[in-house]
Enzyme design. Structure first.
Site, PDB file in Angstrom:
ATOM      1  N   ASP A 176       0.870  -1.077   0.138  1.00 13.51           N
ATOM      2  CA  ASP A 176       0.148   0.001   0.200  1.00 13.51           C
ATOM      3  C   ASP A 176       0.818   1.122   0.014  1.00 13.51           C
ATOM      4  O   ASP A 176       2.212   1.010   0.280  1.00 13.51           O
ATOM      5  CB  ASP A 176      -0.941  -0.037   1.332  1.00 13.51           C
ATOM      6  CG  ASP A 176      -0.150   0.007   2.628  1.00 13.51           C
ATOM      7  OD1 ASP A 176       0.727  -0.683   2.921  1.00 13.51           O
ATOM      8  OD2 ASP A 176      -0.551   0.874   3.179  1.00 13.51           O
ATOM      9  N   GLU A 191       0.250  -0.779   5.818  1.00 13.35           N
ATOM     10  CA  GLU A 191       1.269  -0.270   6.435  1.00 13.35           C
ATOM     11  C   GLU A 191       1.024   1.282   6.769  1.00 13.35           C
ATOM     12  O   GLU A 191       1.337   1.795   7.793  1.00 13.35           O
ATOM     13  CB  GLU A 191       2.597  -0.510   5.794  1.00 13.35           C
ATOM     14  CG  GLU A 191       3.925  -0.284   6.825  1.00 13.35           C
ATOM     15  CD  GLU A 191       4.458   1.209   6.767  1.00 13.35           C
ATOM     16  OE1 GLU A 191       5.024   1.666   7.702  1.00 13.35           O
ATOM     17  OE2 GLU A 191       3.800   1.918   5.859  1.00 13.35           O
TER      18      GLU A 191
END
Length: 448
Positions: free
Chosen positions: A91, A154
């Protein structure tokens, strides 16, 4: 594998590595709430397929209670060989054009400086490229047991810590390789050995029962915004250092940056001074920092000639390795509650207590990584810190207390501009770091 063979293998596959990397950057995998889920899910699937093709035949998306799923896989090495876990995340941060991008953040662009620009190309899809290159160099058969974990959240509210605690057996390894860092400068190798933690709170200041006419009452009745501003100003001294009693600090004895180099990498406006003393390394890695990262009050568009009765700010304080996040937040709250100007009412809501982290530097894994990095770059290796935080590392350390940690990657501090506009990566760093990672696995296997 000898170093020249490692360099040759990586050089041969660099075109494919960069093709894969740029294709991944085109997927806007922003996992923040309010963003469409389809690109993130597409990114998870593409990541899964790439790692399966690279050798993780059993790679799969793991079930989690909520949020986007991490990718996990394992390649068994020779019996008795070390167990290494490779970490990265798929991400990325949002990339609004108004942030100041000079090219489309979702269309990777190679510019005259040789760097490739795009959101996530360094943080952390560059880390994915490193791991893929490492496995391909071994034709999917590394010399030791290699596990993979690729996180999908994250940059936002991570769900991986809960997953790790629920499946500790998957993370019982000898060495974690966290490819979410980088050198200070391209071509100058460092190992990141410390991370600051992060504590946060929301402070609300109230001075009036209701808004008042700023002409009739202004000057004698304090408004909340000016009171909040004075309170926030007490958090720093005149040099910009944190002025909160009881916070932890120390002196950095590794590599340093010059003030001029830091100012260039931070893109300070003309005339804006670098704050903090005595050195950039001390300020960034060994001293706490405090920032007001959000303010709630009347907007300019909605303002009128009235005194503001209430204003609030979100305060983030980065804390140094060795500090207790609960004690550090206690100190911050005490300061805010005891420095209210003019008897203003102050309330504080605690919102975050993320721990700092320090890598052990006396184990065989660290020694192998240091030697591998020196061979890959042909230069001595320094030690640097990071002002950022990765709370996951403490969780991993809790379930695998014997494990060592190596923190490196292609995100050079001077040029990558992670989380900011015009994020970029230097392909030379991806190539060199992939060589280092190959040599690391080979050295670990030879220690058995």
């Amino acid at each position: 594998m000898e170093i020249e063979e490692a360099r040759t293998r990586v050089a041969e596959q660099m075109p494919q590595m960069l093709t894969d990397l740029m294709a991944l950057v085109e997927v806007a995998s922003v996992a923040f709430p309010g963003y469409p889920p389809e690109p993130v899910e597409e990114m998870a699937q593409r990541t899964l397929e790439l790692f399966r093709d690279a050798g993780f035949a059993n790679a799969r998306l793991m079930d989690v209670p909520d949020g986007y799923r991490p990718v996990y896989g394992e390649i068994a090495g020779p019996p008795g060989s070390p167990v290494v876990m490779l970490y990265a995340h798929y991400d990325v941060q949002p990339a609004p054009m108004e942030q100041g991008w000079t090219s489309d953040p979702w269309m990777p662009t190679r510019k005259d400086d040789g760097r490739i620009y795009g959101r996530g190309i360094a943080d952390d899809k560059g880390g994915l490229a490193m791991h893929l290159g490492t496995l391909r160099a071994f034709d999917g058969k590394p010399p030791c047991t290699v596990r993979l974990i690729v996180e999908g959240m994250e940059e936002t509210n991570s769900n991986l810590e809960v997953f790790v605690e629920s499946h500790p057996e998957l993370f019982d390894v000898d060495l974690f390789v966290i490819a979410d860092m980088g050198n200070l400068r391209v071509g100058e190798p460092v190992l990141t050995t410390t991370l600051r933690g992060d504590v946060a709170c929301v402070v609300t200041v109230r001075t009036l029962e209701h808004p008042l006419h700023s002409g009739v009452f202004g000057g004698a009745a304090p408004d909340a915004m000016m009171s909040l501003a004075r309170l926030l100003a007490t958090l720093q001294d005149d040099d910009g250092n944190v002025a909160v009693d009881g916070v932890t600090r120390f002196s950095w004895d590794g590599v340093d940056m010059s003030a001029e180099e830091f100012a260039d990498s931070a893109d300070l406006l003309d005339g804006v001074q670098v704050v903090g003393v005595p050195s950039i390394a001390d300020t960034l890695w060994a001293q706490p920092s405090v920032s007001a990262i959000g303010v709630d009050m009347t907007s300019i568009a909605g303002s009128s000639n009235v005194l503001i009765p209430e204003a609030a700010a979100k305060i983030s304080m980065r804390i140094v390795p060795g500090a207790d996040p609960v004690a550090e937040l206690d100190a911050l709250v005490r300061h805010l509650e005891s420095h209210a100007p003019w008897g203003a009412q102050v309330s504080v809501e605690r919102t975050k207590e993320a721990p700092p982290f320090r890598c052990a530097t006396d184990g065989p894994g660290y020694a192998a990584a240091r030697a591998a990095l020196a061979d890959a770059y042909g230069k001595p290796v320094g030690e640097a810190g990071s002002g950022g935080s990765i709370p996951l590392l403490k969780t991993l350390q809790g379930v695998a207390p014997r494990a060592e940690f190596i923190l490196w990657g292609p995100e050079d501090v001077a040029g990558a501009r992670i989380h900011a506009s015009d994020e970029s990566v230097d392909p030379v760093e991806i190539e060199s770091m992939t060589v280092a990672q190959i040599l690391l696995l080979d050295r670990l296997a030879s220690q058995v």
